[in-house]
Design a protein around this motif. Structure first.
Motif, PDB file in Angstrom:
ATOM      1  N   THR A  87       0.849  -1.189   0.000  1.00  7.84           N
ATOM      2  CA  THR A  87       0.000   0.000   0.000  1.00  7.84           C
ATOM      3  C   THR A  87       0.887   1.242   0.000  1.00  7.84           C
ATOM      4  OG1 THR A  87      -1.738  -1.163   1.192  1.00  7.84           O
ATOM      5  CG2 THR A  87      -1.795   1.241   1.262  1.00  7.84           C
ATOM      6  N   TYR A  88       0.535   2.203  -0.854  1.00 10.36           N
ATOM      7  CA  TYR A  88       1.266   3.460  -0.979  1.00 10.36           C
ATOM      8  C   TYR A  88       0.328   4.627  -0.700  1.00 10.36           C
ATOM      9  CZ  TYR A  88       4.641   0.624  -3.619  1.00 10.36           C
ATOM     10  OH  TYR A  88       5.544  -0.333  -4.009  1.00 10.36           O
ATOM     11  N   LEU A  89       0.870   5.693  -0.110  1.00 13.17           N
ATOM     12  CA  LEU A  89       0.166   6.967  -0.004  1.00 13.17           C
ATOM     13  C   LEU A  89       0.864   7.935  -0.937  1.00 13.17           C
ATOM     14  CD1 LEU A  89      -0.542   7.304   3.825  1.00 13.17           C
ATOM     15  CD2 LEU A  89      -2.134   6.706   1.998  1.00 13.17           C
ATOM     16  N   CYS A  90       0.052   8.618  -1.765  1.00  8.66           N
ATOM     17  CA  CYS A  90       0.623   9.460  -2.810  1.00  8.66           C
ATOM     18  C   CYS A  90       0.230  10.910  -2.604  1.00  8.66           C
ATOM     19  CB  CYS A  90       0.127   8.997  -4.186  1.00  8.66           C
ATOM     20  SG  CYS A  90       0.417   7.240  -4.505  1.00  8.66           S
ATOM     21  N   ALA A  91       1.004  11.805  -3.225  1.00 10.38           N
ATOM     22  CA  ALA A  91       0.711  13.229  -3.235  1.00 10.38           C
ATOM     23  C   ALA A  91       0.663  13.673  -4.688  1.00 10.38           C
ATOM     24  CB  ALA A  91       1.776  14.002  -2.468  1.00 10.38           C
ATOM     25  N   PRO A  92      -0.365  14.356  -5.168  1.00 14.10           N
ATOM     26  CA  PRO A  92      -1.543  14.754  -4.399  1.00 14.10           C
ATOM     27  C   PRO A  92      -2.277  13.536  -3.852  1.00 14.10           C
ATOM     28  CG  PRO A  92      -1.824  15.283  -6.743  1.00 14.10           C
ATOM     29  CD  PRO A  92      -0.478  14.707  -6.577  1.00 14.10           C
ATOM     30  N   GLU A  93      -3.155  13.791  -2.896  1.00 10.79           N
ATOM     31  CA  GLU A  93      -3.751  12.740  -2.072  1.00 10.79           C
ATOM     32  C   GLU A  93      -4.372  11.610  -2.894  1.00 10.79           C
ATOM     33  OE1 GLU A  93      -7.059  12.321   1.441  1.00 10.79           O
ATOM     34  OE2 GLU A  93      -6.175  14.256   1.057  1.00 10.79           O
ATOM     35  N   LEU A  94      -3.802  10.411  -2.703  1.00 13.30           N
ATOM     36  CA  LEU A  94      -4.299   9.207  -3.361  1.00 13.30           C
ATOM     37  C   LEU A  94      -3.710   8.011  -2.628  1.00 13.30           C
ATOM     38  CD1 LEU A  94      -5.859   8.039  -5.867  1.00 13.30           C
ATOM     39  CD2 LEU A  94      -3.643   7.971  -7.008  1.00 13.30           C
ATOM     40  N   LYS A  95      -4.549   7.050  -2.305  1.00  9.04           N
ATOM     41  CA  LYS A  95      -4.086   5.804  -1.694  1.00  9.04           C
ATOM     42  C   LYS A  95      -4.124   4.732  -2.776  1.00  9.04           C
ATOM     43  CE  LYS A  95      -5.114   2.388   1.863  1.00  9.04           C
ATOM     44  NZ  LYS A  95      -6.070   1.943   2.875  1.00  9.04           N
ATOM     45  N   TYR A 170       1.658  11.507  -9.635  1.00 11.15           N
ATOM     46  CA  TYR A 170       1.512  11.245  -8.208  1.00 11.15           C
ATOM     47  C   TYR A 170       2.834  10.686  -7.681  1.00 11.15           C
ATOM     48  CZ  TYR A 170      -3.518  11.431  -9.171  1.00 11.15           C
ATOM     49  OH  TYR A 170      -4.780  11.805  -9.571  1.00 11.15           O
ATOM     50  N   GLN A 171       3.374  11.288  -6.626  1.00 15.15           N
ATOM     51  CA  GLN A 171       4.579  10.789  -5.954  1.00 15.15           C
ATOM     52  C   GLN A 171       4.119   9.933  -4.792  1.00 15.15           C
ATOM     53  OE1 GLN A 171       7.882  11.311  -6.844  1.00 15.15           O
ATOM     54  NE2 GLN A 171       8.293   9.779  -5.299  1.00 15.15           N
ATOM     55  N   CYS A 172       4.539   8.633  -4.763  1.00 12.85           N
ATOM     56  CA  CYS A 172       4.002   7.682  -3.790  1.00 12.85           C
ATOM     57  C   CYS A 172       5.102   7.107  -2.901  1.00 12.85           C
ATOM     58  CB  CYS A 172       3.302   6.536  -4.514  1.00 12.85           C
ATOM     59  SG  CYS A 172       2.026   7.103  -5.670  1.00 12.85           S
ATOM     60  N   ASP A 173       4.760   6.911  -1.619  1.00 15.73           N
ATOM     61  CA  ASP A 173       5.666   6.280  -0.650  1.00 15.73           C
ATOM     62  C   ASP A 173       4.926   5.140   0.026  1.00 15.73           C
ATOM     63  OD1 ASP A 173       7.947   8.014  -0.904  1.00 15.73           O
ATOM     64  OD2 ASP A 173       6.756   9.553   0.117  1.00 15.73           O
ATOM     65  N   GLU A 174       5.645   4.045   0.238  1.00 16.75           N
ATOM     66  CA  GLU A 174       5.070   2.870   0.897  1.00 16.75           C
ATOM     67  C   GLU A 174       4.663   3.213   2.319  1.00 16.75           C
ATOM     68  OE1 GLU A 174       6.316  -1.716   2.060  1.00 16.75           O
ATOM     69  OE2 GLU A 174       7.816  -0.365   1.251  1.00 16.75           O
ATOM     70  N   THR A 175       3.496   2.699   2.752  1.00 28.42           N
ATOM     71  CA  THR A 175       3.090   2.888   4.133  1.00 28.42           C
ATOM     72  C   THR A 175       3.641   1.748   4.959  1.00 28.42           C
ATOM     73  OG1 THR A 175       1.034   1.661   3.829  1.00 28.42           O
ATOM     74  CG2 THR A 175       0.944   4.036   3.449  1.00 28.42           C
ATOM     75  N   ASP A 176       3.822   1.996   6.244  1.00 32.36           N
ATOM     76  CA  ASP A 176       4.383   0.950   7.124  1.00 32.36           C
ATOM     77  C   ASP A 176       3.330   0.044   7.651  1.00 32.36           C
ATOM     78  OD1 ASP A 176       6.977   1.828   6.769  1.00 32.36           O
ATOM     79  OD2 ASP A 176       6.773   3.307   8.356  1.00 32.36           O
TER      80      ASP A 176
END
Length: 176
Positions: A87-95, A170-176
């Motif tokens: 699962t990633y959280l991205c900016a602008p806001e997008l899961k 969208y720039q996305c980072d993995e959630t922990d």
């Protein structure tokens, strides 16, 4: 002449005595013991204590299946070595929930806007590049997913509808 003979006899006696002492001393000295070499250690068989008990028990434990309530909060699942969900959280806001199917070189991107299956287009893993022929919501256009690092920690989604010159990123980072 007797004086000469006695001097030479005396010199011979002294030299013979010195040789006898040297030979005697060298015979009395101990030679240092050599350390066993690696080859000697390998060649000698070492005794290993054996036990009649097995190393691991053969008891089979069957656990009951987990209930839906026990597994519904899981966000990362690994079904087998070829499928991974992150699962990633991205900016602008997008899961984004991404399911990687390494065997078929596919990734399935699931968002609140829709779901798309994208195919891997390169051989590398850093970055891994996946592309689809529609947008995330299923309309005509394209979607590209670029994921970086061996652990797939970060990613970028690029998408655009057909006929639109602007590309949404969208720039996305993995959630922990």
């Amino acid at each position: 002449m007797s004086l000469r003979l006695s001097k030479s006899l005396r010199a011979s006696t002294v030299i013979t005595g010195v040789f006898a002492c040297v030979i005697g001393l060298s015979a009395c000295q101990q030679e240092p013991e050599t350390e066993p070499s690696l080859e000697d250690d390998i060649a000698t068989e070492q005794a290993v204590p054996m036990s009649a008990d097995p190393a691991e028990p053969n008891d089979t434990v069957i656990a009951p299946d987990a209930t839906l309530n026990e597994v519904e909060d899981d966000t990362v699942a690994s079904v087998n070595s070829g499928v991974t969900q992150i699962t990633y959280l991205c900016a602008p806001e997008l899961k984004v929930d991404v399911t990687y199917k390494d065997e078929s070189n596919e990734a399935v991107l699931s968002t609140t806007k829709g779901t798309i299956t994208v195919n891997k287009t390169n051989e590398g893993t850093n970055p891994g590049v996946y592309e689809g022929t529609t947008t995330i919501d299923g309309s005509a256009g394209f979607t590209q997913w670029r994921v970086a690092h061996q652990e797939r920690e970060t990613g970028v989604i690029r998408t655009s509808s057909e006929g639109e010159p602007d590309i949404t990123t969208y720039q996305c980072d993995e959630t922990d």
